[in-house]
Structure formats: structure tokens, C-alpha cells
Enzyme design. Sequence first.
Site, PDB file in Angstrom:
ATOM      1  N   LYS A 109       0.846  -1.198   0.000  1.00  0.00           N
ATOM      2  CA  LYS A 109       0.000   0.000   0.000  1.00  0.00           C
ATOM      3  C   LYS A 109       0.880   1.247   0.000  1.00  0.00           C
ATOM      4  CE  LYS A 109      -3.671  -2.570   2.256  1.00  0.00           C
ATOM      5  NZ  LYS A 109      -3.105  -3.900   2.152  1.00  0.00           N
ATOM      6  N   ALA A 143      -4.004  -6.996   9.118  1.00  0.00           N
ATOM      7  CA  ALA A 143      -3.375  -8.305   9.310  1.00  0.00           C
ATOM      8  C   ALA A 143      -3.672  -8.871  10.695  1.00  0.00           C
ATOM      9  CB  ALA A 143      -1.863  -8.176   9.099  1.00  0.00           C
ATOM     10  N   LYS A 194      -4.945   6.503   1.515  1.00  0.00           N
ATOM     11  CA  LYS A 194      -5.599   6.377   2.835  1.00  0.00           C
ATOM     12  C   LYS A 194      -4.571   6.359   3.964  1.00  0.00           C
ATOM     13  CE  LYS A 194      -4.778   1.717   3.165  1.00  0.00           C
ATOM     14  NZ  LYS A 194      -4.361   0.829   4.234  1.00  0.00           N
TER      15      LYS A 194
END
Length: 331
Positions: A109, A143, A194
Amino acid sequence: MTKNIKFAVIGGGSWATAIAKMLCVNLEEIAWYMRNMDSIEHIKVHHHNPNYLSSVEFDTKKLKLTSDINEAVAYADYIIFAIPSAFLSGELTKLTVSLKDKVIFSAIKGIVPETSLIVGEHFNKTYGIPFENIGVITGPCHAEEVALERLSYLTIACGDAEKAKIVAQYLSSNYIKTKISDDIIGTEYAAMLKNIYAIAAGIAHGLGYGDNFQSVLMSNGIREMKKFIRKVHKMKRNINDSAYLGDLLVTGYSVFSRNRMFGNMIGKGYTVKSAMMEMSMVAEGYYAAKSAYNLNLGYGAKTPIIDAVYSILYEGKSAKKVFEKLTEKLD
């Protein structure tokens, strides 16, 4: 379920460990590459990753563990990269095995600092991998909650819907629900952006702003994300889908969010260096803030939150003063 497809996971961190756990539900064997030989030996003996998600117990007969990235790539048809974006180029320089004919999915990400590209674009432009062989695995999904087998949702994006379906099948379980998307560029940019908004949320919390301001910050964040992604890749998408808004919310609010934690430290007065040293994990949003800011110099989207985070992290400006000005720009 499509038979005889081999998967490799690249990375030894928490998200790589979570992906390995998900794949092992549906596969008899996966290749798993990590740099740290001590971690590999520990997993072989004790059946868990000593450094990340250590509560997850693996059946080691299902793991083809290796510290040679070429061995993992040669083994697999589908390769899932789950390492911090800042380290990707360094790992790829070790490759002598061709990536041609491999299907590559990014669970990263962030932006590759050396090229200022999202991971999918980096593989396409640097290695000539066609976009139909590139995909993205995105949330909202932490996670830590995968480790606890709490109900979680993943979005699997790929230009080739059949390849997205294959990855979705192999990641699905009674606690992982998956959906597919054709917005490979938008979902990957959303996953990168984000993290910047989560740092902003953390800074706000560290400065003492409450839930009322946080909600305004997040609602402005999703609108800012929409403007940015539309400039980068214009197509029909619903920014309120879980791959965009959902991922933003979980990263901005969750106690598991390393980006929010990093921002919280900055808001409390830590320097960038001291906050990084105290955290054992990489906050992707730190690198993303610079890349997004520089990219937007060309796009010209109105991004006051990204600009604010950049000025605090890279220009050394006072978080308190920057956020006082930011509050006047939000609605």
C-alpha cells in the site's frame, strides 16, 4: 477452484504473514520468501513467525520457505508482493529469474520511491508486465484481525477478471470474504492515499482534537481522495465502496493502524526520525505523502490534507499551526 496454480508470497512482515495464512487454508503448498534466515529457521522449528503475528501457527509441511527470491519466483505462477514499497526496488534487483508470464499481485500500500509509481505501474513500466497480469489486493483489512480470524473483507482488482477471481478464491475462507474489481489503478492509489489520511487522523489525535473533528477530517479525506484519483485515472467508480471508503475508515480509526500510530506520535511532538525509530514497522504513509504531493504538482487536485501532512513531515512545520490552518479549509 482452479487446480495446480502455484503461489508465492514475497515478504516477512505482518501482511505477508496474514496472506500466507489465508493461502494455506486453500493450498497444499506455497512458496514464502523472506530475507531473514533466522525467521525462516524459527518458523521451521516453532511453526510461527517470531516477529509478526506470532499467534498464527503454520503447518510447515505447507511452506516452501526460502531466503532466495529467485527460488520463490521460479516456483510460482502467481506472486504476491507484500513488502514495504521503500524496499521493493532493492528486492527486485536480486532477480535473475524472469517475471515474464508470471501473474503479479501487489499487497503493497504505497508508492515505489525510485519511480514515484504505484506498484502495478512500476511492474508495467519497469519490467514490461502487461496490466492483465497485474493485480492489487486491498482492504479494508488489518493483518492483526486476520490472525484473530475476525470476519474481514478483501477487494481483489485486476484488468483480467478471471485472474482476480482465482486470487479471490484462494484467499477466501469462512472469515475472509472477497469481491473483485476492474479498477486496478484507482484501488491501488486509494490504498496509498488512505495511509496519508490516517497519519493526518493520528496527528489530530496527538494534538488533542476529538471525535467530532476526526469525522470531518475523514469525510473531507474521502472527497479529497476522489478528486485525486479522478485526475490520475478517470473511470466510473463508487468512492463509497469498501475498497476506498472502507479502507480509509479502518486505517484512520483502528488501533492496529501503524500510520495512525505514527501520526499520533508526530502530533504529540515526536520528530519524524524518533517516531520511526520507536515503531518496529514501516508507516507507508510517510513515503506516500511525499510522492502524492509531488505527483499532485502536475495534477493540480485540491488536496489540503495531503499538503498539510507533507508540510509537517517534510518541511518541518509545526503540526499545531498547520492543523489550525487546516481546520479553516475543511467543511
